[in-house]
Write a protein that holds these residues in place. Structure first.
Motif, PDB file in Angstrom:
ATOM      1  N   UNK A  45       0.749  -1.126   0.022  1.00 44.76           N
ATOM      2  CA  UNK A  45      -0.006   0.001  -0.102  1.00 44.76           C
ATOM      3  C   UNK A  45       0.736   1.335   0.075  1.00 44.76           C
ATOM      4  N   UNK A  46       1.837   1.414   0.841  1.00 43.71           N
ATOM      5  CA  UNK A  46       2.553   2.641   0.875  1.00 43.71           C
ATOM      6  C   UNK A  46       3.352   3.003  -0.327  1.00 43.71           C
ATOM      7  N   UNK A  47       3.821   2.120  -0.802  1.00 44.31           N
ATOM      8  CA  UNK A  47       4.730   2.419  -2.234  1.00 44.31           C
ATOM      9  C   UNK A  47       3.883   2.759  -3.060  1.00 44.31           C
ATOM     10  N   UNK A  48       2.871   2.228  -3.272  1.00 45.02           N
ATOM     11  CA  UNK A  48       1.800   2.223  -4.492  1.00 45.02           C
ATOM     12  C   UNK A  48       1.070   3.558  -4.234  1.00 45.02           C
ATOM     13  N   UNK A  49       0.571   4.154  -2.864  1.00 45.82           N
ATOM     14  CA  UNK A  49       0.001   5.371  -2.828  1.00 45.82           C
ATOM     15  C   UNK A  49       1.024   6.430  -2.981  1.00 45.82           C
ATOM     16  N   UNK A  50       2.180   6.140  -2.658  1.00 49.14           N
ATOM     17  CA  UNK A  50       3.442   7.248  -2.887  1.00 49.14           C
ATOM     18  C   UNK A  50       3.449   7.438  -4.407  1.00 49.14           C
ATOM     19  N   UNK A  51       3.578   6.575  -5.003  1.00 44.98           N
ATOM     20  CA  UNK A  51       3.995   6.621  -6.485  1.00 44.98           C
ATOM     21  C   UNK A  51       2.679   7.103  -7.285  1.00 44.98           C
ATOM     22  N   UNK A  52       1.485   6.690  -6.671  1.00 41.63           N
ATOM     23  CA  UNK A  52       0.297   7.243  -7.456  1.00 41.63           C
ATOM     24  C   UNK A  52       0.174   8.626  -6.977  1.00 41.63           C
ATOM     25  N   UNK A  53       0.422   9.279  -5.734  1.00 39.33           N
ATOM     26  CA  UNK A  53       0.505  10.579  -5.561  1.00 39.33           C
ATOM     27  C   UNK A  53       1.661  11.404  -6.390  1.00 39.33           C
ATOM     28  N   UNK A  54       2.642  10.736  -6.648  1.00 35.37           N
ATOM     29  CA  UNK A  54       3.786  11.277  -7.266  1.00 35.37           C
ATOM     30  C   UNK A  54       3.638  11.508  -8.833  1.00 35.37           C
ATOM     31  N   UNK A  55       3.014  10.507  -9.634  1.00 38.43           N
ATOM     32  CA  UNK A  55       2.968  10.305 -11.036  1.00 38.43           C
ATOM     33  C   UNK A  55       1.796  10.389 -11.642  1.00 38.43           C
ATOM     34  N   UNK A  56       1.614  10.484 -12.946  1.00 37.74           N
ATOM     35  CA  UNK A  56       0.321  10.894 -13.497  1.00 37.74           C
ATOM     36  C   UNK A  56      -0.602   9.785 -13.279  1.00 37.74           C
ATOM     37  N   UNK A  57      -0.352   8.587 -12.447  1.00 38.43           N
ATOM     38  CA  UNK A  57      -1.391   7.516 -12.367  1.00 38.43           C
ATOM     39  C   UNK A  57      -2.609   8.466 -11.732  1.00 38.43           C
ATOM     40  N   UNK A  58      -3.740   8.020 -12.036  1.00 38.27           N
ATOM     41  CA  UNK A  58      -4.822   8.897 -11.473  1.00 38.27           C
ATOM     42  C   UNK A  58      -5.202   8.794  -9.702  1.00 38.27           C
ATOM     43  N   UNK A  59      -4.561   9.680  -9.295  1.00 34.65           N
ATOM     44  CA  UNK A  59      -4.700   9.694  -7.674  1.00 34.65           C
ATOM     45  C   UNK A  59      -5.831   9.501  -6.978  1.00 34.65           C
ATOM     46  N   UNK A  60      -6.893  10.005  -7.664  1.00 36.79           N
ATOM     47  CA  UNK A  60      -8.362   9.725  -7.126  1.00 36.79           C
ATOM     48  C   UNK A  60      -8.566   8.346  -7.101  1.00 36.79           C
ATOM     49  N   UNK A  61      -8.125   7.242  -8.048  1.00 32.49           N
ATOM     50  CA  UNK A  61      -8.295   6.204  -8.246  1.00 32.49           C
ATOM     51  C   UNK A  61      -7.501   5.595  -7.136  1.00 32.49           C
ATOM     52  N   UNK A  62      -6.256   5.798  -7.096  1.00 27.32           N
ATOM     53  CA  UNK A  62      -5.565   5.140  -5.683  1.00 27.32           C
ATOM     54  C   UNK A  62      -6.124   5.350  -4.383  1.00 27.32           C
ATOM     55  N   UNK A  63      -6.796   6.520  -4.241  1.00 25.63           N
ATOM     56  CA  UNK A  63      -7.390   7.040  -3.045  1.00 25.63           C
ATOM     57  C   UNK A  63      -8.632   6.078  -2.800  1.00 25.63           C
ATOM     58  N   UNK A  64      -9.434   6.040  -3.853  1.00 28.05           N
ATOM     59  CA  UNK A  64     -10.766   5.219  -3.710  1.00 28.05           C
ATOM     60  C   UNK A  64     -10.378   3.662  -3.314  1.00 28.05           C
ATOM     61  N   UNK A  65      -9.352   3.216  -3.965  1.00 26.67           N
ATOM     62  CA  UNK A  65      -8.877   1.545  -3.876  1.00 26.67           C
ATOM     63  C   UNK A  65      -8.318   1.555  -2.502  1.00 26.67           C
ATOM     64  N   UNK A  66      -7.649   2.613  -1.914  1.00 25.76           N
ATOM     65  CA  UNK A  66      -6.953   2.639  -0.667  1.00 25.76           C
ATOM     66  C   UNK A  66      -8.331   2.519   0.530  1.00 25.76           C
ATOM     67  N   UNK A  67      -9.210   3.128   0.162  1.00 23.86           N
ATOM     68  CA  UNK A  67     -10.271   3.083   1.048  1.00 23.86           C
ATOM     69  C   UNK A  67     -11.148   1.903   1.055  1.00 23.86           C
ATOM     70  N   UNK A  68     -11.497   1.534  -0.164  1.00 27.98           N
ATOM     71  CA  UNK A  68     -12.132   0.275  -0.385  1.00 27.98           C
ATOM     72  C   UNK A  68     -11.296  -1.014   0.280  1.00 27.98           C
ATOM     73  N   UNK A  69     -10.005  -0.880   0.215  1.00 33.18           N
ATOM     74  CA  UNK A  69      -9.122  -2.149   0.633  1.00 33.18           C
ATOM     75  C   UNK A  69      -8.748  -1.785   2.084  1.00 33.18           C
ATOM     76  N   UNK A  70      -9.179  -0.804   2.687  1.00 37.46           N
ATOM     77  CA  UNK A  70      -9.004  -0.551   4.157  1.00 37.46           C
ATOM     78  C   UNK A  70      -7.428  -0.418   4.406  1.00 37.46           C
ATOM     79  N   UNK A  71      -6.765   0.182   3.435  1.00 36.50           N
ATOM     80  CA  UNK A  71      -5.183   0.619   3.664  1.00 36.50           C
ATOM     81  C   UNK A  71      -5.118   1.330   4.996  1.00 36.50           C
ATOM     82  N   UNK A  72      -4.118   1.046   5.704  1.00 38.95           N
ATOM     83  CA  UNK A  72      -3.989   1.796   6.863  1.00 38.95           C
ATOM     84  C   UNK A  72      -4.172   3.473   6.588  1.00 38.95           C
ATOM     85  N   UNK A  73      -5.042   4.088   7.251  1.00 37.43           N
ATOM     86  CA  UNK A  73      -5.296   5.577   7.029  1.00 37.43           C
ATOM     87  C   UNK A  73      -4.020   6.326   7.337  1.00 37.43           C
ATOM     88  N   UNK A  74      -3.330   5.991   8.535  1.00 36.67           N
ATOM     89  CA  UNK A  74      -2.013   6.792   8.464  1.00 36.67           C
ATOM     90  C   UNK A  74      -1.206   6.609   7.386  1.00 36.67           C
TER      91      UNK A  74
END
Length: 203
Positions: A117-146
Motif C-alpha cells: 500500500x505505502x509504495x503504491x500510494x506514494x507513486x500514485x500521488x507522485x506520478x500521472x497515475x490517477x490519484x483519485x483511483x488510488x485513493x478510492x482503492x485505498x479506502x475500499x481495501x482498508x489500507x491503513x489511514x495513516x
C-alpha cells in the motif's frame, strides 16, 4: 507508463498555461486553485500541474504559497476519496470509476495496493497515475489511514513541489521538464522503498 499523458492532456496544459493567467490572478486565485486541487483528487478528470504553473507565472513571488495550497487541498481531496472508497464505494465510488471508464485501471491499482500500500500510494500521488483511483482503492481495501495520508503527503510534496520550483525557475517550459523527470523519480523512490521493506522483512 508514458501513455498516461496523452496528446490531449498536453494540449490542455498549453491552453491553461497560456490563457489561465487571465482568470487565475484574481483575489480569489488561491481558493480557485484549492478547489481545482481538491476536485482533481476526488472526481475531476484534470491534473493540477498546468493550473499551478499558470498561477506561478502570474505571481512568481507567491509560488511557495500556491504549492502549499495545492498540496493541502489535494491531500484533503484524497482523504475524501479514501472515505468514499471505505464507506460509500457501491453508491458513489464505483460510479466515479465507471464514469471515466477506469474499471481496468482500478483493478490493477487494487491488486498492487494489496501487495504494498505505502509504495503504491506514494507513486500514485507522485506520478500521472490517477490519484483519485488510488485513493478510492485505498479506502475500499482498508489500507491503513495513516499510511495513506503519509504516502499521499510525501508524493504530493515531491510532485507539486517539483512543479512549483520548475515553474518559478524556467516558466512555461516547466511541465515537459517535470513530466520527463517524474517517472525517473518515481522509479528510484519505488526501488529504494521496496529494498527498505525487503530489508526490514528479512533482515
Amino acid at each position: 507508463m508514458n501513455n498516461l499523458v496523452s496528446e490531449k492532456d498536453k494540449k490542455v496544459d498549453e491552453v491553461v498555461v497560456r490563457y489561465g493567467t487571465k482568470w487565475l490572478t484574481s483575489k480569489h486565485s488561491a481558493s480557485i486553485l484549492a478547489a481545482i486541487s481538491f476536485a482533481e483528487s476526488v472526481f475531476a478528470p484534470i491534473v493540477i500541474d498546468p493550473f499551478l504553473v499558470a498561477m506561478i507565472l502570474a505571481s512568481p513571488k507567491k509560488w511557495k504559497k500556491y504549492v502549499l495550497v495545492s498540496i493541502g487541498a489535494s491531500v484533503f481531496g484524497g482523504i475524501v476519496a479514501y472515505i468514499l472508497g471505505a464507506l460509500f464505494f457501491e453508491t458513489l465510488g464505483a460510479k466515479i470509476i465507471a464514469f471515466y471508464s477506469l474499471e481496468n485501471t482500478f483493478t490493477t491499482i487494487s491488486n498492487n495496493l494489496n501487495d504494498n500500500g505505502f509504495v503504491f500510494v506514494l507513486i500514485g500521488a507522485l506520478t500521472p497515475i490517477p490519484y483519485k483511483i488510488v485513493a478510492l482503492a485505498s479506502g475500499l481495501l482498508k489500507i491503513n489511514f495513516l499510511t495513506f495520508v503519509v504516502a499521499s503527503l510525501i508524493g504530493r510534496i515531491l510532485r507539486l513541489g517539483l512543479v512549483g520550483i520548475a515553474a518559478s525557475k524556467v516558466g512555461p517550459k516547466a511541465l515537459p521538464i517535470v513530466r520527463r523527470n517524474l517517472y525517473t523519480i518515481a522509479a528510484v523512490i519505488g526501488v529504494i522503498l521496496c529494498a527498505y521493506i525487503a530489508i526490514r522483512l528479512f533482515a
